[in-house]
Design a protein around this motif. Structure first.
Motif, PDB file in Angstrom:
ATOM      1  N   PRO A 146      -3.900  30.562 -10.858  1.00 39.02           N
ATOM      2  CA  PRO A 146      -3.957  31.521 -11.807  1.00 39.02           C
ATOM      3  C   PRO A 146      -4.378  32.359 -10.434  1.00 39.02           C
ATOM      4  N   ARG A 147      -4.202  33.444 -10.281  1.00 40.91           N
ATOM      5  CA  ARG A 147      -4.459  34.644  -9.431  1.00 40.91           C
ATOM      6  C   ARG A 147      -6.079  34.301  -9.145  1.00 40.91           C
ATOM      7  N   SER A 148      -6.636  34.465 -10.951  1.00 41.62           N
ATOM      8  CA  SER A 148      -7.799  34.639 -10.431  1.00 41.62           C
ATOM      9  C   SER A 148      -8.517  33.631  -9.907  1.00 41.62           C
ATOM     10  N   MET A 149      -7.977  32.492  -9.213  1.00 40.73           N
ATOM     11  CA  MET A 149      -8.779  31.584  -9.097  1.00 40.73           C
ATOM     12  C   MET A 149      -8.234  31.621  -7.924  1.00 40.73           C
ATOM     13  N   ALA A 150      -7.736  31.697  -7.074  1.00 42.53           N
ATOM     14  CA  ALA A 150      -6.951  31.592  -6.299  1.00 42.53           C
ATOM     15  C   ALA A 150      -7.827  31.422  -4.368  1.00 42.53           C
ATOM     16  N   THR A 151      -9.099  32.988  -4.574  1.00 40.52           N
ATOM     17  CA  THR A 151     -10.173  32.907  -4.139  1.00 40.52           C
ATOM     18  C   THR A 151     -10.762  30.957  -4.328  1.00 40.52           C
ATOM     19  N   TRP A 192     -10.079  28.419  -5.653  1.00 41.20           N
ATOM     20  CA  TRP A 192      -9.442  27.199  -5.144  1.00 41.20           C
ATOM     21  C   TRP A 192      -9.419  26.804  -3.420  1.00 41.20           C
TER      22      TRP A 192
END
Length: 65
Positions: A2-7, A9
């Motif tokens: 998910p985009r909100s988890m990109a950093t 990850w």
């Protein structure tokens, strides 16, 4: 992921992290997803696997919903 988890990850995937990088961290993962999707809760499963590789202490078994 998910985009909100990109950093998060991206940070967890760094090859320079030691195998015990999260040894003092306690985690619980509750993954949400749609069971009709081919890769149901894929992000939660990948996250769980990675934090365990980095030595995280799991407070609970991963839960999928």
């Amino acid at each position: 992921m998910p985009r909100s988890m990109a950093t998060l990850w991206t940070e967890l995937l760094r090859r320079s992290l030691a195998p015990n990088h999260l040894a003092m961290q306690r985690w619980a993962i509750f993954a949400l997803g749609d069971s009709s999707y081919e890769r149901y809760n894929w992000a939660g499963k990948k996250l769980h696997r990675r934090v365990e590789q980095l030595g995280a202490v799991m407070l609970l078994d991963r839960a999928d919903g």
